[in-house]
Design an enzyme around this catalytic site. Structure first.
Site, PDB file in Angstrom:
ATOM      1  N   CYS A   1       0.839  -1.210   0.000  1.00 24.67           N
ATOM      2  CA  CYS A   1       0.000   0.000   0.000  1.00 24.67           C
ATOM      3  C   CYS A   1       0.879   1.267   0.000  1.00 24.67           C
ATOM      4  O   CYS A   1       1.503   1.543  -1.010  1.00 24.67           O
ATOM      5  CB  CYS A   1      -0.999  -0.041   1.139  1.00 24.67           C
ATOM      6  SG  CYS A   1      -2.438   0.971   0.759  1.00 24.67           S
TER       7      CYS A   1
ATOM      8  N   HIS B   1      -3.315  -5.051   1.840  1.00 31.38           N
ATOM      9  CA  HIS B   1      -2.624  -5.307   3.121  1.00 31.38           C
ATOM     10  C   HIS B   1      -2.601  -6.797   3.476  1.00 31.38           C
ATOM     11  O   HIS B   1      -3.455  -7.249   4.255  1.00 31.38           O
ATOM     12  CB  HIS B   1      -3.332  -4.539   4.243  1.00 31.38           C
ATOM     13  CG  HIS B   1      -3.142  -3.072   4.191  1.00 31.38           C
ATOM     14  ND1 HIS B   1      -2.192  -2.414   4.929  1.00 31.38           N
ATOM     15  CD2 HIS B   1      -3.775  -2.117   3.460  1.00 31.38           C
ATOM     16  CE1 HIS B   1      -2.250  -1.122   4.671  1.00 31.38           C
ATOM     17  NE2 HIS B   1      -3.196  -0.918   3.784  1.00 31.38           N
TER      18      HIS B   1
ATOM     19  N   GLU C   1      -0.874  -8.294   5.512  1.00 26.85           N
ATOM     20  CA  GLU C   1      -0.596  -8.500   6.945  1.00 26.85           C
ATOM     21  C   GLU C   1      -1.872  -8.457   7.785  1.00 26.85           C
ATOM     22  O   GLU C   1      -1.832  -8.747   8.974  1.00 26.85           O
ATOM     23  CB  GLU C   1       0.416  -7.456   7.436  1.00 26.85           C
ATOM     24  CG  GLU C   1      -0.115  -6.044   7.673  1.00 26.85           C
ATOM     25  CD  GLU C   1      -0.396  -5.269   6.385  1.00 26.85           C
ATOM     26  OE1 GLU C   1      -0.251  -5.833   5.283  1.00 26.85           O
ATOM     27  OE2 GLU C   1      -0.791  -4.093   6.493  1.00 26.85           O
TER      28      GLU C   1
HETATM   29  N1  GLN Z   1      -3.500   6.353   0.739  1.00 24.84           N
HETATM   30  C1  GLN Z   1      -2.267   6.116   1.434  1.00 24.84           C
HETATM   31  C2  GLN Z   1      -1.121   6.906   0.816  1.00 24.84           C
HETATM   32  O1  GLN Z   1      -1.280   7.505  -0.180  1.00 24.84           O
HETATM   33  C3  GLN Z   1      -1.924   4.637   1.466  1.00 24.84           C
HETATM   34  C4  GLN Z   1      -2.939   3.900   2.273  1.00 24.84           C
HETATM   35  C5  GLN Z   1      -2.426   2.690   2.970  1.00 24.84           C
HETATM   36  O2  GLN Z   1      -1.232   2.438   3.088  1.00 24.84           O
HETATM   37  N2  GLN Z   1      -3.349   1.924   3.499  1.00 24.84           N
HETATM   38  O3  GLN Z   1      -0.056   6.900   1.352  1.00 24.84           O
END
Ligand code: GLN
Length: 192
Positions: free
Chosen positions: A78, A175, A177
């Site tokens: 992410c 995610h 995890e």
């Molecule tokens: N939207 C977040 C970003 O731009 C990432 C979101 C996340 O890691 N769950 O950093």
């Protein structure tokens, strides 16, 4: 035993460490360049990529991470995947450019702000792990908008690549995890 670290400046690093432990590793929580030195691989967790960048700059770790990634496997999830990208949009921001891909932040809008989805896994994933559906938690997820020719797509969501591998590196826009399924972490540990 190979040494894997989890970048622990912010975000869900504790959940990653726990998943890695359950997968049989002894993860180190990484907050400075000394800790980076002894590692064979690194996980960059989710969280907030802009804040993570600020902290990395503040701690003078940005160049060390780029240097580390030139030699060792890095797995970004992410916000971590956003940091791995070559180019970032919505808005543009600096990145480590470890993978030949472009990502758009917060790209799915409200409907996928946070949701659990069942992913379609690709043969490259199934041939290396136990086959079967992969549950994925998306939280304000980025979208991979461009992927270089050297990348392998391991799983998709609604046609978009969401788990990709490029050489020694791995990136997930979700995610892994946050579910009990250890296959994605196991796949990363195999790269160490
Ligand atoms: N939207 C977040 C970003 O731009 C990432 C979101 C996340 O890691 N769950 O950093």
């Amino acid at each position: 035993m190979k040494r894997v670290g989890v970048l622990s400046l912010l975000g869900d690093f504790a959940a990653h460490a726990e998943a890695l432990r359950r997968a049989g590793a002894e993860p180190a929580l990484v907050r400075d360049r000394e800790e980076l030195r002894s590692l064979d691989g690194l996980v960059i967790p989710g969280g907030e990529s802009t804040t993570m960048l600020k902290l990395l700059r503040y701690d003078g770790l940005l160049d060390d991470l780029t240097e580390f990634g030139r030699r060792k496997p890095v797995f970004g999830t992410c916000a971590g995947a956003i940091l791995m990208a070559q180019r970032v949009s919505n808005p543009e921001q600096e990145s480590l450019a470890l993978m030949d891909m472009d990502v758009e932040r917060n790209s799915y809008g409200r409907q996928i702000d946070s949701r659990v989805a069942v992913l379609k896994t690709e043969p490259d994933f199934e041939s290396r792990t136990a086959a079967g559906e992969l549950e994925a938690v998306f939280i304000r997820a980025p979208r991979i908008r461009r992927l270089g020719p050297g990348a392998k797509i391991l799983a998709r969501f609604e046609g978009d690549p969401v788990l990709v591998e490029q050489g020694r590196h791995l990136a997930a826009t979700f995610h892994p995890e946050l579910t009990r399924d250890l296959r994605v972490h196991e796949l990363f540990l195999e790269k160490l």
